[in-house]
Design a protein around this motif. Structure first.
Motif, PDB file in Angstrom:
ATOM      1  N   HIS A   1     -13.311  -4.481   2.084  1.00 15.64           N
ATOM      2  CA  HIS A   1     -14.293  -3.391   2.043  1.00 15.64           C
ATOM      3  C   HIS A   1     -15.455  -3.672   3.013  1.00 15.64           C
ATOM      4  O   HIS A   1     -15.932  -2.760   3.690  1.00 15.64           O
ATOM      5  CB  HIS A   1     -14.815  -3.171   0.618  1.00 15.64           C
TER       6      HIS A   1
ATOM      7  N   SER B   1      -5.591  -0.384   2.761  1.00 12.38           N
ATOM      8  CA  SER B   1      -5.841  -1.672   2.094  1.00 12.38           C
ATOM      9  C   SER B   1      -6.955  -1.546   1.063  1.00 12.38           C
ATOM     10  O   SER B   1      -6.852  -2.079  -0.045  1.00 12.38           O
ATOM     11  CB  SER B   1      -6.207  -2.742   3.118  1.00 12.38           C
ATOM     12  N   CYS B   2      -8.018  -0.829   1.424  1.00 15.48           N
ATOM     13  CA  CYS B   2      -9.131  -0.647   0.486  1.00 15.48           C
ATOM     14  C   CYS B   2      -8.684   0.134  -0.749  1.00 15.48           C
ATOM     15  O   CYS B   2      -9.017  -0.229  -1.879  1.00 15.48           O
ATOM     16  CB  CYS B   2     -10.295   0.066   1.179  1.00 15.48           C
ATOM     17  N   ARG B   3      -7.917   1.195  -0.525  1.00 17.95           N
ATOM     18  CA  ARG B   3      -7.445   1.991  -1.673  1.00 17.95           C
ATOM     19  C   ARG B   3      -6.515   1.175  -2.564  1.00 17.95           C
ATOM     20  O   ARG B   3      -6.598   1.255  -3.795  1.00 17.95           O
ATOM     21  CB  ARG B   3      -6.752   3.267  -1.198  1.00 17.95           C
TER      22      ARG B   3
ATOM     23  N   GLU C   1      -8.606  -1.080  -4.627  1.00 17.90           N
ATOM     24  CA  GLU C   1      -9.296  -0.318  -5.681  1.00 17.90           C
ATOM     25  C   GLU C   1      -8.353  -0.009  -6.844  1.00 17.90           C
ATOM     26  O   GLU C   1      -8.800   0.172  -7.981  1.00 17.90           O
ATOM     27  CB  GLU C   1      -9.859   0.975  -5.107  1.00 17.90           C
TER      28      GLU C   1
ATOM     29  N   ASP D   1     -15.214  -5.488   5.708  1.00 16.26           N
ATOM     30  CA  ASP D   1     -14.648  -5.327   7.053  1.00 16.26           C
ATOM     31  C   ASP D   1     -14.553  -3.848   7.429  1.00 16.26           C
ATOM     32  O   ASP D   1     -14.836  -3.469   8.560  1.00 16.26           O
ATOM     33  CB  ASP D   1     -13.272  -5.978   7.145  1.00 16.26           C
ATOM     34  N   GLN D   2     -14.169  -3.018   6.468  1.00 17.15           N
ATOM     35  CA  GLN D   2     -14.090  -1.577   6.727  1.00 17.15           C
ATOM     36  C   GLN D   2     -15.468  -1.020   7.070  1.00 17.15           C
ATOM     37  O   GLN D   2     -15.623  -0.259   8.033  1.00 17.15           O
ATOM     38  CB  GLN D   2     -13.519  -0.840   5.508  1.00 17.15           C
ATOM     39  N   GLN D   3     -16.458  -1.422   6.314  1.00 18.08           N
ATOM     40  CA  GLN D   3     -17.818  -0.956   6.564  1.00 18.08           C
ATOM     41  C   GLN D   3     -18.304  -1.429   7.932  1.00 18.08           C
ATOM     42  O   GLN D   3     -18.914  -0.662   8.688  1.00 18.08           O
ATOM     43  CB  GLN D   3     -18.748  -1.457   5.465  1.00 18.08           C
TER      44      GLN D   3
ATOM     45  N   GLY E   1     -10.510  -8.159  -1.827  1.00 18.28           N
ATOM     46  CA  GLY E   1     -10.988  -6.777  -1.946  1.00 18.28           C
ATOM     47  C   GLY E   1     -12.409  -6.627  -1.443  1.00 18.28           C
ATOM     48  O   GLY E   1     -12.730  -5.669  -0.715  1.00 18.28           O
ATOM     49  N   THR E   2     -13.257  -7.567  -1.790  1.00 14.49           N
ATOM     50  CA  THR E   2     -14.643  -7.543  -1.311  1.00 14.49           C
ATOM     51  C   THR E   2     -14.686  -7.662   0.205  1.00 14.49           C
ATOM     52  O   THR E   2     -15.404  -6.918   0.882  1.00 14.49           O
ATOM     53  CB  THR E   2     -15.449  -8.685  -1.963  1.00 14.49           C
TER      54      THR E   2
ATOM     55  N   ASP F   1      -8.328   1.782   5.500  1.00 12.92           N
ATOM     56  CA  ASP F   1      -8.411   2.661   4.340  1.00 12.92           C
ATOM     57  C   ASP F   1      -7.316   2.377   3.309  1.00 12.92           C
ATOM     58  O   ASP F   1      -7.590   2.288   2.115  1.00 12.92           O
ATOM     59  CB  ASP F   1      -8.357   4.125   4.789  1.00 12.92           C
TER      60      ASP F   1
END
Length: 80
Positions: free
Chosen positions: A52, A30-32, A35, A54-56, A48-49, A28
């Motif tokens: 995200h 890293s994604c924020r 963003e 990987d998070q999904q 970034g792509t 979370d």
């Protein structure tokens, strides 16, 4: 014997749920940061792509693990 199996599976399902809850937010930050343009340019965009995605993927696997454990637990409870 069946009670021991159910108790063991219940413990496993609870542990999987705890681990899922604990790791749900692993990417979370890293994604924020991405963003908020922490890293820009083509490499930053690719990262970034990927983070995200990987998070999904992680959240999908955690959801599946919890669902699978709960399904197995429910099947044990339905058996005499």
């Amino acid at each position: 014997m069946a009670d021991l199996d159910r108790q063991a599976m219940r413990a496993v399902a609870e542990r999987i749920q705890r681990l899922s809850d604990e790791h749900w937010w692993a990417l979370d930050l890293s994604c924020r940061l991405m963003e908020n343009d922490a890293w820009v340019g083509p490499t930053g965009t690719r990262f970034g792509t990927q983070v995200h995605a990987d998070q999904q993927e992680l959240r999908g696997m955690l959801t599946q693990a919890v669902h699978s454990a709960n399904t197995k637990l429910a099947s044990l409870q339905d058996t005499p």
